[in-house]
Design an enzyme around this catalytic site. Sequence first.
Site, PDB file in Angstrom:
ATOM      1  N   CYS A 165     -16.183-161.676 -24.311  1.00 17.55           N
ATOM      2  CA  CYS A 165     -17.436-160.974 -24.527  1.00 17.55           C
ATOM      3  C   CYS A 165     -18.566-161.609 -24.953  1.00 17.55           C
ATOM      4  CB  CYS A 165     -16.853-159.645 -25.673  1.00 17.55           C
ATOM      5  SG  CYS A 165     -15.777-160.211 -26.825  1.00 17.55           S
ATOM      6  N   HIS A 218     -21.642-157.871 -30.489  1.00 17.68           N
ATOM      7  CA  HIS A 218     -21.924-159.250 -30.958  1.00 17.68           C
ATOM      8  C   HIS A 218     -23.241-159.825 -30.841  1.00 17.68           C
ATOM      9  CE1 HIS A 218     -17.496-159.182 -30.852  1.00 17.68           C
ATOM     10  NE2 HIS A 218     -17.206-159.900 -29.720  1.00 17.68           N
TER      11      HIS A 218
HETATM   12  N1  LIG Z   1     -12.003-155.686 -27.561  1.00 21.13           N
HETATM   13  C1  LIG Z   1     -13.065-156.534 -26.989  1.00 21.13           C
HETATM   14  O1  LIG Z   1     -14.234-156.462 -27.288  1.00 21.13           O
HETATM   15  C2  LIG Z   1     -12.522-157.086 -25.865  1.00 21.13           C
HETATM   16  C3  LIG Z   1     -11.311-157.461 -25.273  1.00 21.13           C
HETATM   17  N2  LIG Z   1     -11.091-158.065 -24.315  1.00 21.13           N
HETATM   18  C4  LIG Z   1      -9.668-158.320 -23.748  1.00 21.13           C
HETATM   19  O2  LIG Z   1      -9.468-157.026 -23.163  1.00 21.13           O
HETATM   20  C5  LIG Z   1      -7.924-156.806 -23.636  1.00 21.13           C
HETATM   21  C6  LIG Z   1      -7.724-155.481 -24.278  1.00 21.13           C
HETATM   22  O3  LIG Z   1      -8.344-155.689 -25.637  1.00 21.13           O
HETATM   23  P1  LIG Z   1      -8.474-154.563 -26.562  1.00 21.13           P
HETATM   24  O4  LIG Z   1      -8.575-153.148 -25.840  1.00 21.13           O
HETATM   25  O5  LIG Z   1      -9.214-155.121 -27.719  1.00 21.13           O
HETATM   26  O6  LIG Z   1      -6.699-154.557 -27.227  1.00 21.13           O
HETATM   27  P2  LIG Z   1      -6.079-153.679 -27.945  1.00 21.13           P
HETATM   28  O7  LIG Z   1      -4.956-154.243 -28.528  1.00 21.13           O
HETATM   29  O8  LIG Z   1      -6.871-152.439 -28.476  1.00 21.13           O
HETATM   30  O9  LIG Z   1      -5.210-152.612 -26.733  1.00 21.13           O
HETATM   31  C7  LIG Z   1      -4.222-153.504 -25.975  1.00 21.13           C
HETATM   32  C8  LIG Z   1      -3.462-152.513 -24.846  1.00 21.13           C
HETATM   33  O10 LIG Z   1      -2.418-153.235 -24.356  1.00 21.13           O
HETATM   34  C9  LIG Z   1      -1.238-152.416 -24.214  1.00 21.13           C
HETATM   35  N3  LIG Z   1      -0.086-153.083 -24.156  1.00 21.13           N
HETATM   36  C10 LIG Z   1       0.487-153.904 -25.201  1.00 21.13           C
HETATM   37  N4  LIG Z   1       1.676-154.396 -24.921  1.00 21.13           N
HETATM   38  C11 LIG Z   1       1.945-153.904 -23.641  1.00 21.13           C
HETATM   39  C12 LIG Z   1       3.064-153.943 -22.964  1.00 21.13           C
HETATM   40  N5  LIG Z   1       3.958-154.744 -23.143  1.00 21.13           N
HETATM   41  N6  LIG Z   1       3.089-153.512 -21.703  1.00 21.13           N
HETATM   42  C13 LIG Z   1       1.933-152.878 -21.209  1.00 21.13           C
HETATM   43  N7  LIG Z   1       0.792-152.494 -22.133  1.00 21.13           N
HETATM   44  C14 LIG Z   1       0.812-153.299 -23.206  1.00 21.13           C
HETATM   45  C15 LIG Z   1      -1.435-151.617 -25.489  1.00 21.13           C
HETATM   46  O11 LIG Z   1      -0.570-150.224 -25.184  1.00 21.13           O
HETATM   47  P3  LIG Z   1       0.001-149.601 -26.555  1.00 21.13           P
HETATM   48  O12 LIG Z   1      -1.179-148.667 -27.214  1.00 21.13           O
HETATM   49  O13 LIG Z   1       1.146-148.685 -26.024  1.00 21.13           O
HETATM   50  O14 LIG Z   1       0.527-150.895 -27.288  1.00 21.13           O
HETATM   51  C16 LIG Z   1      -3.013-151.340 -25.362  1.00 21.13           C
HETATM   52  O15 LIG Z   1      -3.202-150.420 -24.451  1.00 21.13           O
HETATM   53  C17 LIG Z   1      -7.402-158.260 -24.173  1.00 21.13           C
HETATM   54  O16 LIG Z   1      -7.018-159.037 -23.175  1.00 21.13           O
HETATM   55  C18 LIG Z   1      -8.361-158.754 -24.901  1.00 21.13           C
HETATM   56  O17 LIG Z   1      -8.556-160.066 -25.019  1.00 21.13           O
HETATM   57  C19 LIG Z   1     -12.079-158.817 -23.558  1.00 21.13           C
HETATM   58  C20 LIG Z   1     -13.441-158.664 -24.003  1.00 21.13           C
HETATM   59  C21 LIG Z   1     -13.730-157.909 -25.110  1.00 21.13           C
HETATM   60  N1  LIG Z   2     -12.104-163.026 -28.821  1.00 22.76           N
HETATM   61  C1  LIG Z   2     -13.146-161.639 -28.437  1.00 22.76           C
HETATM   62  C2  LIG Z   2     -12.552-160.595 -27.818  1.00 22.76           C
HETATM   63  C3  LIG Z   2     -11.613-160.948 -26.779  1.00 22.76           C
HETATM   64  O1  LIG Z   2     -10.456-160.389 -26.657  1.00 22.76           O
HETATM   65  O2  LIG Z   2     -11.819-162.158 -26.049  1.00 22.76           O
HETATM   66  P1  LIG Z   2     -10.990-162.544 -24.876  1.00 22.76           P
HETATM   67  O3  LIG Z   2     -10.939-161.813 -23.963  1.00 22.76           O
HETATM   68  O4  LIG Z   2     -11.914-164.016 -24.606  1.00 22.76           O
HETATM   69  O5  LIG Z   2      -9.574-163.016 -25.225  1.00 22.76           O
HETATM   70  C4  LIG Z   2     -13.550-161.167 -29.954  1.00 22.76           C
HETATM   71  O6  LIG Z   2     -12.399-161.408 -31.035  1.00 22.76           O
HETATM   72  O7  LIG Z   2     -14.560-160.838 -30.408  1.00 22.76           O
END
Ligand SMILES: NC(=O)C1=CN([C@@H]2O[C@H](COP(=O)(O)OP(=O)(O)OC[C@H]3O[C@@H](n4cnc5c(N)ncnc54)[C@H](OP(=O)(O)O)[C@@H]3O)[C@@H](O)[C@H]2O)C=CC1
Ligand SMILES: N[C@@H](CC(=O)OP(=O)(O)O)C(=O)O
Length: 491
Positions: free
Chosen positions: A265, A380
């Site tokens: 991000c 951010h």
């Molecule tokens: N937040 C941000 O600003 C950004 C995030 N990202 C990336 O996007 C992705 C999601 O981030 P974010 O939404 O913040 O993370 P969260 O921790 O909020 O959500 C994670 C999701 O993954 C699911 N999950 C966890 N374990 C499993 C499993 N064993 N099998 C299937 N599903 C599973 C969870 O389900 P459950 O609720 O059932 O546990 C939940 O829906 C990450 O890879 C992160 O690095 C990238 C850019 C920005």
């Molecule tokens: N690491 C970023 C969010 C994130 O999940 O990044 P990435 O998808 O590159 O792991 C933050 O903490 O703001």
Amino acid sequence: MSMSDAARTTTTRTRTPPKRTFSDVELDLDQLAESFDVPPSTSSSASSAMAIASSSASASSSSTFASPCPPHPATILITDSPASRSKATLLLTSKQKPKHPHPRTSMQHPSSSAPIKVGVLGATGTVGQRFLTLLAAHPWFAVDALGASPRSAGKKYKDAVSWKQSTPIPQGVRDVVVRECRPENFAQCKIVFSGLDADVAGEIEEAFRAANLAVFSNAKNFRRDPHVPLIVPLVNPHHLSIIPQQQALFSPALTSGFIVTNANCSTTGYVIPLAAMEKAFGPLECVMVTTLQAISGAGYPGVPSLDILDNVIPYISGEEEKIEWETLKILGGISTKESEVTSADGQQVVKKEVKTFDMHAAHPLRVSASCNRVPVIDGHTECVSVRFARRPPPSPQQVREALAAYTPEAQALGCPSAPCRAIVVHEEPDRPQPRLDRYYQDGAGVSVGRVRQCQVLDVKFVVLANNVSIGAATSSIINAEYAVLKNVVQL
Ligand SMILES: NC(=O)C1=CN([C@@H]2O[C@H](COP(=O)(O)OP(=O)(O)OC[C@H]3O[C@@H](n4cnc5c(N)ncnc54)[C@H](OP(=O)(O)O)[C@@H]3O)[C@@H](O)[C@H]2O)C=CC1
Ligand SMILES: N[C@@H](CC(=O)OP(=O)(O)O)C(=O)O
């Protein structure tokens, strides 16, 4: 978003001026001031490149496809028109006048008028929730299946999720039963959007690709894969051209399965202005970036409150390395050369064109990132200094104009979720700010301010990007729209 943000959004949405586009570049100053709630006395003292700060703080957090190019609540750059001192030119819009009216409400996807069924993996997470909010009003995509961990599978979405968005859970998904993330549970879908935790994303996304689904991922797992494009849709959607090569790696070759990843991000937010600068002034040589990253970037429940309240944490694991590396893949091109490769059956050596991400090799670019977690919920902020290869470098005013004029291909092509303005340029010395600017255009563009001379490199500026929108879900959705328009997704 906090409750106070939600309240502000609700009250100001009703104050937003009626729908308008920016096709008229010459406007009367008083008329302009009226449209942006600016007292006429402020606007009548027109000077070159003056800034008008509107008292209206309209920032919509709702997902709507009915509002083309909302006026920005804060700043419009204005210059004197030589023809008349009472006329002004909107710098932001005169150069980036859309080639055609914004298509959000009307444009059909190219193949048919039937909605394209999509699934969301990680639907209960921070990014997953943003996906569902944005997809609820999408003109082409219809959410068909939701996936999350075995902890959530089998429950109704409303019972599985800890909903943190300011708008309610979309009606269409409240009672949908969450499934385990297995391709057979998503058999009706053409596209899956992934907001999966990186610990599990690799294996799951690979299985969906192998099952011939188009996967648009936010996770870091495949970003460094030499056959997977790392796409910031307002910068390098043309990197999709690597997809046939990715599909050909499988035996038999995949017909419609592939993986496209988003960037980190923080990378996403700042490469958009960097791309605009390179487009206008040629290659950059050095970039220094210091980030102030919101808590929501760490997912839910994220950073403990006792760690982050009244504090700044000067470390985010792996973040600096990701920014420094990803920038090169995104801003670099794709080179093609003929190579000898073994045929799929291993029987013969054939000549084949092989595409490679060049990592900005023709003009080596050095990037240094310093990352900090700050007590902000969404958005951010990044302080950036750049040095151009070209001597003399452009002036800050030239940079401002180039940023405001930047029109990415996804926008010109009419991707429904692309912002009308990729980059909003602020003139006030204290913008952008997360609370004021993160939901402009639903968080689909970025806000830049404080463009000024750098005494060490050439030019420095501040950029703000909504990490959950353009930093995550919105980028995936625009990537998918672009892939549909370019027939990369098989419908
Ligand atoms: N937040 C941000 O600003 C950004 C995030 N990202 C990336 O996007 C992705 C999601 O981030 P974010 O939404 O913040 O993370 P969260 O921790 O909020 O959500 C994670 C999701 O993954 C699911 N999950 C966890 N374990 C499993 C499993 N064993 N099998 C299937 N599903 C599973 C969870 O389900 P459950 O609720 O059932 O546990 C939940 O829906 C990450 O890879 C992160 O690095 C990238 C850019 C920005
Ligand atoms: N690491 C970023 C969010 C994130 O999940 O990044 P990435 O998808 O590159 O792991 C933050 O903490 O703001």
